[in-house]
Design a protein around this motif. Structure first.
Motif, PDB file in Angstrom:
ATOM      1  N   GLY A  41      42.223  75.811  57.315  1.00  0.00           N
ATOM      2  CA  GLY A  41      40.866  75.639  56.804  1.00  0.00           C
ATOM      3  C   GLY A  41      40.082  76.931  56.798  1.00  0.00           C
ATOM      4  N   LEU A  45      38.543  78.668  53.375  1.00  0.00           N
ATOM      5  CA  LEU A  45      37.114  78.961  53.233  1.00  0.00           C
ATOM      6  C   LEU A  45      36.865  80.460  53.093  1.00  0.00           C
ATOM      7  CD1 LEU A  45      35.555  76.447  55.795  1.00  0.00           C
ATOM      8  CD2 LEU A  45      35.585  76.285  53.301  1.00  0.00           C
ATOM      9  N   ILE A  55      30.370  78.901  50.100  1.00  0.00           N
ATOM     10  CA  ILE A  55      31.149  77.834  50.726  1.00  0.00           C
ATOM     11  C   ILE A  55      30.244  76.841  51.447  1.00  0.00           C
ATOM     12  CG2 ILE A  55      33.226  79.238  51.001  1.00  0.00           C
ATOM     13  CD1 ILE A  55      32.413  79.652  53.919  1.00  0.00           C
ATOM     14  N   LEU A  57      27.510  73.769  52.138  1.00  0.00           N
ATOM     15  CA  LEU A  57      27.445  72.383  51.705  1.00  0.00           C
ATOM     16  C   LEU A  57      25.991  71.948  51.543  1.00  0.00           C
ATOM     17  CD1 LEU A  57      30.086  70.857  54.163  1.00  0.00           C
ATOM     18  CD2 LEU A  57      30.450  71.410  51.746  1.00  0.00           C
ATOM     19  N   ARG A  62      27.077  66.841  53.667  1.00  0.00           N
ATOM     20  CA  ARG A  62      27.662  67.198  54.957  1.00  0.00           C
ATOM     21  C   ARG A  62      28.243  65.997  55.692  1.00  0.00           C
ATOM     22  NH1 ARG A  62      22.633  71.196  56.576  1.00  0.00           N
ATOM     23  NH2 ARG A  62      23.141  72.825  55.027  1.00  0.00           N
ATOM     24  N   VAL A  65      31.551  64.985  54.067  1.00  0.00           N
ATOM     25  CA  VAL A  65      32.630  65.931  54.357  1.00  0.00           C
ATOM     26  C   VAL A  65      33.148  65.740  55.780  1.00  0.00           C
ATOM     27  CG1 VAL A  65      33.196  68.374  54.631  1.00  0.00           C
ATOM     28  CG2 VAL A  65      31.885  67.618  52.645  1.00  0.00           C
ATOM     29  N   GLY A  69      36.982  64.755  56.780  1.00  0.00           N
ATOM     30  CA  GLY A  69      37.749  65.504  57.779  1.00  0.00           C
ATOM     31  C   GLY A  69      38.199  64.631  58.933  1.00  0.00           C
ATOM     32  N   VAL A 179      36.631  74.015  48.489  1.00  0.00           N
ATOM     33  CA  VAL A 179      35.620  74.027  49.553  1.00  0.00           C
ATOM     34  C   VAL A 179      35.745  72.755  50.388  1.00  0.00           C
ATOM     35  CG1 VAL A 179      33.153  74.006  50.058  1.00  0.00           C
ATOM     36  CG2 VAL A 179      34.042  75.505  48.261  1.00  0.00           C
ATOM     37  N   TRP A 183      36.724  72.710  54.437  1.00  0.00           N
ATOM     38  CA  TRP A 183      35.882  72.095  55.467  1.00  0.00           C
ATOM     39  C   TRP A 183      36.548  70.867  56.082  1.00  0.00           C
ATOM     40  CZ3 TRP A 183      32.590  74.653  57.955  1.00  0.00           C
ATOM     41  CH2 TRP A 183      31.786  75.610  57.359  1.00  0.00           C
ATOM     42  N   GLN A 184      37.282  70.116  55.272  1.00  0.00           N
ATOM     43  CA  GLN A 184      37.995  68.959  55.819  1.00  0.00           C
ATOM     44  C   GLN A 184      38.959  69.391  56.910  1.00  0.00           C
ATOM     45  OE1 GLN A 184      40.698  67.063  53.041  1.00  0.00           O
ATOM     46  NE2 GLN A 184      41.934  66.290  54.738  1.00  0.00           N
ATOM     47  N   VAL A 186      38.926  72.243  58.658  1.00  0.00           N
ATOM     48  CA  VAL A 186      38.215  72.818  59.804  1.00  0.00           C
ATOM     49  C   VAL A 186      37.661  71.710  60.695  1.00  0.00           C
ATOM     50  CG1 VAL A 186      36.143  74.097  60.476  1.00  0.00           C
ATOM     51  CG2 VAL A 186      37.672  75.020  58.735  1.00  0.00           C
ATOM     52  N   VAL A 187      37.032  70.712  60.081  1.00  0.00           N
ATOM     53  CA  VAL A 187      36.467  69.599  60.853  1.00  0.00           C
ATOM     54  C   VAL A 187      37.567  68.833  61.579  1.00  0.00           C
ATOM     55  CG1 VAL A 187      35.292  67.375  60.671  1.00  0.00           C
ATOM     56  CG2 VAL A 187      34.414  69.342  59.420  1.00  0.00           C
TER      57      VAL A 187
END
Length: 312
Positions: A41, A45, A55, A57, A62, A65, A69, A179, A183-184, A186-187
């Protein structure tokens, strides 16, 4: 579009094997999955930031997303990695094949019923094909832990349906698919790493087999595979891309047999034919329905409308 779809299926089909190799080599499931997605992730990004410059949101996106995630990365892959401690990679891939059926049912209740009969026939045919190809291998994995693994993965797939439908809404609102993908991961990856911190030992978890499978999953599974998936969701909707779960179990079975000696028989080839036929029905439903209407009238399969005089 179909070239991207084919590559995505091939990549996802081999990721089940890579997960199994890493887990069997001693990798803690949540740490193995979490670090994969977190690093992937960050890479996605960073690349988007360098190329496009944005990048961030929108406030209204938010929450969605975070939900994507949570369900499509943390829950789905956390359960999948944990489940592959107790079942083969091909059986895990079979369980993933339930997602398109769940999505089509949700779409039906939402009123999205275009070409539903043909799509439903294709989904059913593909699911039967997966069963024919993989179900004989289930006998090898029977046991309490294996049964629990099946239940956990199926529950995670149900959550994945919610995440897929949410991702469609976010992408329709204009969010770039890469994007969202970044983020998916990373979360979801952050959640899995935190879960690993409180549930798994980290000592002595790195060896060559773990590292190679981990690197493969990052580069191909996360970066190439998931990027292709979101591109297809935006281009064709959620149903067609989700049918990778029909192709991938057969691929997973072949590569599992070649690398790990997992179950393989003539049923695999028969199942593959059914799978490909079902996916064709789903992907070409509109064209096939029109063909049936045109030719059905010629063969008397559809009733001709009565003339105004007869209706009077």
């Amino acid at each position: 579009m179909y070239i991207v779809y084919s590559l995505m299926c091939l990549i996802f089909g081999t990721t089940f094997l890579a997960i199994k190799i890493g887990i069997d080599a001693g990798a803690p499931p949540f740490l193995f999955a979490g670090t994969r997605f977190l690093l992937a992730g960050i890479i996605v990004l960073t690349s988007v930031k360098l190329m496009q410059g944005r990048i961030g949101l929108e406030p209204g996106m938010r929450k969605d997303v975070v939900l994507v995630g949570t369900f499509m990365t943390a829950v789905m892959f956390g359960c999948l990695y944990l489940g592959e401690k107790y079942i083969s990679s091909s059986v895990a891939a079979l369980l993933a094949a339930t997602t398109p059926i769940m999505i089509s049912i949700v779409e039906w209740f939402q009123g999205i019923r275009d070409h539903f009969r043909i799509k439903g026939a294709g989904l059913l045919l593909s699911f039967i094909g997966v069963g024919v190809a993989v179900l004989p291998a289930l006998g090898i994995d029977v046991g309490t832990e294996a049964i629990l693994a099946v239940v956990v993965i199926l529950a995670a797939e149900a959550g994945c349906v919610f995440g897929t439908m949410t991702s469609k809404r976010v992408l329709a609102a204009g969010l770039d698919p890469f994007v969202l993908n970044g983020w998916q991961m990373v979360v979801g990856g952050s959640m899995l790493v935190l879960l690993s911190l409180v549930t798994e030992p980290w000592a002595g978890v790195v060896n060559n087999r773990i590292f190679v499978s981990w690197a493969y999953l990052i580069v191909f599974g996360s970066l190439a595979g998931h990027g292709s998936y979101y591109w297809l969701v935006r281009r064709a909707g959620p149903l067609l891309p989700s049918t990778w779960t029909y192709i991938s179990p057969v691929i997973a079975q072949f590569v599992g047999y070649c690398v790990l000696g997992e179950y393989l028989s003539g049923y695999s080839f028969a199942g593959l034919a059914l799978v490909l036929g079902g996916v064709y029905l789903v992907s070409r439903a509109a064209m096939l329905e029109q063909w049936l209407k045109n030719n059905g009238k010629a063969f008397g399969l559809f009733k001709k409308e009565s003339s105004p005089e007869l209706r009077q």
